[in-house]
Design an enzyme around this catalytic site. Structure first.
Site: not given
Ligand code: XMP
Length: 476
Positions: A296, A301, A336, A413, A467
């Site tokens: 998540g 996500c 994240g 999701e 900050e």
């Molecule tokens: P960032 O933050 O780098 O995250 O864009 C990429 C990661 O997000 C995951 N991912 C998902 N998680 N629903 C989720 O809960 C989704 O539809 C989804 N698609 C990707 C995945 O781990 C990816 O590497």
């Protein structure tokens, strides 16, 4: 019930430590992807259909990281992406693409285009008969001329076993770009190209396999064709297989890991995603060589919104890394990461590498399509569990599904989004790696493991966070 506190990147800072580092070049970003694979920088591009296919994976490997090809392709298509990465650079191409002298110029152009190569070896009766390069067929796209009439017949060749230095000298002397290696019987045993030689010189930090080819990983699921897919990907020399499931701490994931490890004991297997120490330990006990952590946390996500489940990413990484350390299995922080600061914090908390999606999503190398909004260019970036990603998968499987049918039961999701166009991913990788090098220096560390030992996190208040951002100025 005791409720534990969960923290993420914006909740903490790394306390600066004494440093004897005078330039960033004194830092070393090499790290472990998995038990038996090392990388030169701690970055992985995400196995998502708007992030990693061969172009992204090639760029990642050139800079010392790795890309994981997503699994929302047919087995043949995913294998082809792996092969494109493997063929993009090597010390020697073992099985160069060949064509018959009786085929046409048009056939040759189509074949070169399909395989993404600029030349073909011409073979008759299993022996080298000539060479055909892009220049020979440049203006022949509609031509039925036969290859035998346009190929170069007197090919400069070398014997198998020639060293790279000798091959470079032969290419230079004859001002040619391709040197087929031919044995005493005239049978082709390989091909050395000037492109591969200069590639090795241009990308000294590249992550390579034992044959000097770029490292690449590929994802599989936990249902359907995952065993055949794994076998085909390993036959194409994928370096790591990633078992990709949203809830990795599950019977499905554990059975998949066991089945793959049983059938392919030498396969370097990564699995996830989990968010707890127990989850990491169960995957490690099932046989994985690295654990992917993050539930998540990703930018697209909505798992936490829809299901209420998840663990803030820094705590998830820290908890899993304690288990990883015990079993000597690397941890991948996935999701994240918005800045090199987040990346540094994830590494300091115990991750060996970081998987990135949105930061790489808007680049030339990502497969997403372009959109314009208010005169600005963006690229599509979507969650793999988003409604339209699911729709795309379903229509690929069944031929034809529209947005109104069949997916009423699907609970997304992830969201569909867009990210600003950012040019080449190479510049972004360089900025991220540079930021981590500086981060190491602030922790008084020359290497990632040293930083993990020295790291001291401090929790910050909302005021501390405010900050930490640019403030009280008008940004340009
Ligand atoms: P960032 O933050 O780098 O995250 O864009 C990429 C990661 O997000 C995951 N991912 C998902 N998680 N629903 C989720 O809960 C989704 O539809 C989804 N698609 C990707 C995945 O781990 C990816 O590497």
């Amino acid at each position: 019930m005791e409720i534990k506190e969960g923290l993420t990147f914006d909740d903490v800072l790394l306390v600066p430590k004494y440093s004897n580092i005078t330039t960033r070049s004194q830092t070393d970003l090499s790290t472990k992807l998995s038990k038996n694979i090392s990388l030169n920088i701690p970055l992985i591009s995400a196995n998502m259909d708007t992030v990693t296919e061969s172009a992204m994976a090639i760029a990642m490997a050139r800079e010392g990281g790795i890309g994981i090809i997503h699994r929302f392709l047919t087995v043949e298509e995913e294998v082809e992406e792996v092969l494109k990465v493997k063929r993009s650079a090597s010390v020697m191409i073992e099985n160069p693409y060949t064509i018959s002298p009786d085929q046409s110029a048009k056939d040759a152009i189509n074949y070169m285009h399909e395989k993404g190569v600029s030349g073909l070896l011409v073979v008759k009766d299993s022996k080298l008969a000539g060479i055909l390069t892009h220049r020979d067929v440049m203006f022949e796209s509609q031509s039925n001329k036969l290859i035998r009439d346009i190929m170069t017949k007197d090919v400069i060749t070398a014997k198998p076993g020639i060293t790279i230095i000798e091959a470079k000298e032969t290419l230079r002397q004859h001002r040619i770009e391709k040197l087929p290696l031919v044995d005493d019987k005239g049978i082709i045993r390989g091909l050395i190209t000037s492109k591969d030689i200069t590639h090795n010189e241009d990308y000294p930090n590249a992550s390579k396999d034992k044959k000097g080819r770029p490292l690449v990983g590929a994802a599989v699921g936990v249902k359907g064709d995952f065993m055949e897919r794994t076998e085909a990907l390993l036959n194409a020399d994928a370096d790591a297989i990633v078992v990709d499931i949203a809830h990795g701490h599950s019977e499905n994931a554990i059975n998949t890991i066991r089945n793959i490890k049983k059938a392919f004991p030498n396969c370097e297997l990564i699995a996830g995603n989990v968010a707890t120490a127990r989850g990491a330990e169960d995957l490690i006990k099932a046989g994985v060589d690295a654990v992917k952590v993050g539930v998540g946390s990703g930018s697209i996500c909505i798992t936490r919104v829809i299901t209420g489940s998840g663990v803030p990413q820094l705590t998830a990484v820290y908890d899993c890394a304690q288990i990883g350390k015990k079993y000597e299995i690397p941890i991948i922080s996935d999701g994240g990461t918005r800045t090199s600061g987040d990346l540094t914090k994830a590494l300091a908390a115990g991750a060996s590498t970081v998987m990135v999606g949105s930061l790489f999503g808007g680049t030339d190398e990502s497969p997403g399509s372009f959109v314009m909004k208010n005169g600005k260019r963006y690229k599509i970036y979507r969650g793999m569990a988003s409604f339209y990603a699911a729709l795309g998968r379903k229509s690929k499987e069944t031929g034809n599904v529209t947005a109104n049918e069949d997916l009423n039961d699907y609970v997304a999701e992830g969201v569909e989004a867009m990210v600003p166009y950012k040019g080449t991913v190479t510049d972004i990788i360089k900025q991220l790696a540079g930021g981590v090098r500086s981060g190491l220096s602030y922790c008084g560390a020359h290497t990632i493991p040293q930083m993990q030992q020295n790291a001291e996190f401090i929790k910050m208040s909302r005021a501390g966070f405010a900050e930490s951002q640019p403030h009280d100025v008008d940004l340009m």
